[in-house]
Design a protein around this motif. Structure first.
Motif, PDB file in Angstrom:
ATOM      1  N   ARG A 264      -1.931  16.262  -5.511  1.00 53.64           N
ATOM      2  CA  ARG A 264      -1.861  17.022  -3.157  1.00 53.64           C
ATOM      3  C   ARG A 264      -3.310  16.580  -3.325  1.00 53.64           C
ATOM      4  O   ARG A 264      -3.541  15.935  -1.722  1.00 53.64           O
ATOM      5  CB  ARG A 264      -2.353  18.976  -3.337  1.00 53.64           C
ATOM      6  N   ALA A 265      -4.462  15.907  -3.901  1.00 54.95           N
ATOM      7  CA  ALA A 265      -5.638  15.540  -3.237  1.00 54.95           C
ATOM      8  C   ALA A 265      -5.167  13.314  -2.988  1.00 54.95           C
ATOM      9  O   ALA A 265      -5.502  13.129  -2.093  1.00 54.95           O
ATOM     10  CB  ALA A 265      -6.072  14.990  -4.447  1.00 54.95           C
ATOM     11  N   ARG A 266      -3.894  13.142  -3.335  1.00 54.41           N
ATOM     12  CA  ARG A 266      -3.343  12.165  -3.069  1.00 54.41           C
ATOM     13  C   ARG A 266      -2.560  11.546  -1.801  1.00 54.41           C
ATOM     14  O   ARG A 266      -2.229  10.998  -1.193  1.00 54.41           O
ATOM     15  CB  ARG A 266      -2.863  11.150  -4.209  1.00 54.41           C
ATOM     16  N   LEU A 267      -1.292  13.371  -1.507  1.00 54.14           N
ATOM     17  CA  LEU A 267      -0.991  13.411  -0.247  1.00 54.14           C
ATOM     18  C   LEU A 267      -1.446  12.655   0.930  1.00 54.14           C
ATOM     19  O   LEU A 267      -0.992  12.133   1.561  1.00 54.14           O
ATOM     20  CB  LEU A 267      -0.514  14.982  -0.351  1.00 54.14           C
ATOM     21  N   PRO A 268      -2.822  13.439   1.637  1.00 54.53           N
ATOM     22  CA  PRO A 268      -3.246  12.652   2.690  1.00 54.53           C
ATOM     23  C   PRO A 268      -3.501  11.490   3.092  1.00 54.53           C
ATOM     24  O   PRO A 268      -3.363  10.707   3.947  1.00 54.53           O
ATOM     25  CB  PRO A 268      -5.000  13.773   2.746  1.00 54.53           C
ATOM     26  N   HIS A 269      -3.470  10.684   1.454  1.00 56.30           N
ATOM     27  CA  HIS A 269      -3.390   9.180   2.097  1.00 56.30           C
ATOM     28  C   HIS A 269      -2.319   8.301   2.589  1.00 56.30           C
ATOM     29  O   HIS A 269      -1.774   7.288   2.896  1.00 56.30           O
ATOM     30  CB  HIS A 269      -4.034   8.210   0.580  1.00 56.30           C
TER      31      HIS A 269
ATOM     32  N   SER B 182       0.935  -1.424  -0.344  1.00 56.00           N
ATOM     33  CA  SER B 182      -0.006  -0.330  -0.019  1.00 56.00           C
ATOM     34  C   SER B 182       0.810   1.251   0.168  1.00 56.00           C
ATOM     35  O   SER B 182       0.207   2.609  -0.273  1.00 56.00           O
ATOM     36  CB  SER B 182      -1.410  -0.270   1.469  1.00 56.00           C
ATOM     37  N   LEU B 183       2.153   1.200   0.667  1.00 54.24           N
ATOM     38  CA  LEU B 183       2.572   2.826   0.423  1.00 54.24           C
ATOM     39  C   LEU B 183       3.205   2.535  -0.917  1.00 54.24           C
ATOM     40  O   LEU B 183       3.390   3.730  -1.459  1.00 54.24           O
ATOM     41  CB  LEU B 183       3.482   1.935   1.629  1.00 54.24           C
ATOM     42  N   ALA B 184       4.408   1.392  -1.188  1.00 52.57           N
ATOM     43  CA  ALA B 184       4.525   1.615  -2.481  1.00 52.57           C
ATOM     44  C   ALA B 184       3.346   2.157  -3.690  1.00 52.57           C
ATOM     45  O   ALA B 184       4.201   3.183  -4.575  1.00 52.57           O
ATOM     46  CB  ALA B 184       5.258   0.626  -3.102  1.00 52.57           C
ATOM     47  N   ARG B 185       2.145   1.889  -3.237  1.00 56.72           N
ATOM     48  CA  ARG B 185       1.234   2.133  -4.561  1.00 56.72           C
ATOM     49  C   ARG B 185       0.745   3.621  -4.739  1.00 56.72           C
ATOM     50  O   ARG B 185       0.502   4.657  -5.211  1.00 56.72           O
ATOM     51  CB  ARG B 185      -0.141   0.948  -4.251  1.00 56.72           C
ATOM     52  N   GLU B 186       0.532   4.236  -2.963  1.00 57.49           N
ATOM     53  CA  GLU B 186       0.733   5.195  -2.932  1.00 57.49           C
ATOM     54  C   GLU B 186       1.386   6.380  -3.626  1.00 57.49           C
ATOM     55  O   GLU B 186       0.948   6.871  -3.798  1.00 57.49           O
ATOM     56  CB  GLU B 186       0.124   6.452  -1.451  1.00 57.49           C
TER      57      GLU B 186
END
Length: 316
Positions: free
Chosen positions: A118-123, A97-101
């Motif tokens: 930016r929208a994805r960074l909080p994941h 999951s870390l690699a995918r994000e």
């Protein structure tokens, strides 16, 4: 089969399961623990360290007890013991999951879509994305990949090698509690104190092993060790410091500097000041390094578990 081999085979299977399948979209055990911990918090919350310590003891102690009970129940069966260890390992590690994000953010930046990044960074981390440009996002991702390699993979394997399934579940419980209540907000400054301190203690061995393995597996081992020794202590986190410094040296990049959390500006020391600025391609380099560190940690953990089992057998 002894406990050492059970952990070695089970952890390898669990890490392979994470590589192949990643985390489920729904019904993840860690999410279920988080909901339970949230319920306990609603019942216990007081602006007091003692009540926060009770919350930590109930939640982390419950996870360890659950793991110990399950491990005891399956002990007569080697196959069941290996399967339980594999399931617990898969449940608590999060390398895929870390690699995918990280990869999703990297692809958005490559496409020039900073808003999507930016929208994805909080994941991935708790930074304020609107305060970051493309280079700042890339740096935040590399720093998060480094820190989460320790928190989401190596630390769990270390405690699994020491304590089996209870160690795996206990470490993930402590790390999750720190993420939930361990930050320095007005609500959690006192209540989350115990969770934050326990996470510091639990994360100490995994962070140092991660730093060592990053030096071994990275492109510049001497640079990793040099940066670790020179800059790690400057970091406000006793565990993120060695990990991020070692990754910075191994990758030849500068990490740290000014960042924003929840509207609060922090000016952190620069790690590896001689390195170059982070580029988008460094996200993928960091992910590859994280993968190598995770598999090396499995080898170290398996060897350590076998050694502990051997020493225990000789003593008994």
């Amino acid at each position: 089969m002894g406990a050492g081999r059970v952990f070695a085979y089970g952890a390898a299977a669990g890490l392979l399961g994470d590589l192949l399948f990643g985390d489920p979209r729904r019904g993840h055990p860690v999410a279920a623990f988080g909901r339970t911990a949230g319920t306990v918090e609603r019942l216990l919350w007081r602006d007091h360290r003692g009540w926060g310590a009770l919350h930590t003891a109930v939640c982390a102690g419950g996870a360890v007890t659950l793991g110990a009970t399950a491990q005891r129940l399956v002990r007569p069966s080697t196959a069941a013991s290996v399967a339980l260890t594999a399931t617990a390992t898969w449940a608590v590690v999060g390398g895929t999951s870390l690699a995918r994000e990280a990869g999703a953010i990297g692809r958005a930046l490559e496409a020039g879509d900073v808003e999507a990044a930016r929208a994805r960074l909080p994941h991935l981390c708790g930074r304020d994305p609107q305060s970051l440009d493309a280079d700042g996002i890339a740096r935040a991702v590399v720093e998060s990949v480094a820190e989460n390699t320790s928190d989401a993979v190596v630390g769990a394997l270390v405690w699994g090698a020491v304590g089996g399934v209870p160690g795996l579940l206990g470490f993930r419980a402590v790390n999750t509690l720190d993420a939930m209540v361990g930050h320095k907000s007005a609500r959690y400054r006192r209540y989350g104190w115990a969770s934050a301190r326990l996470d510091d203690v639990a994360g100490w061995p995994g962070a140092r092993l991660t730093a060592v393995l990053a030096a071994v597996a990275g492109g510049d081992g001497r640079g990793a060790v040099r940066t670790w020794r020179a800059d790690a202590a400057k970091h406000p986190s006793p565990n993120a410091g060695p990990v991020e410094a070692s990754f910075a040296g191994a990758l030849g990049v500068r990490l740290g500097g000014t960042l924003s959390y929840g509207g609060r500006i922090e000016h952190r020391p620069v790690l590896n000041r001689e390195g170059r600025a982070v580029e988008v391609r460094d996200i993928y380099r960091a992910v590859r390094l994280s993968r190598r560190v995770g598999w090396l940690a499995l080898g170290v953990g398996a060897a350590g578990s076998l050694l502990l089992a051997s020493l225990s057998g000789r003593t008994s």
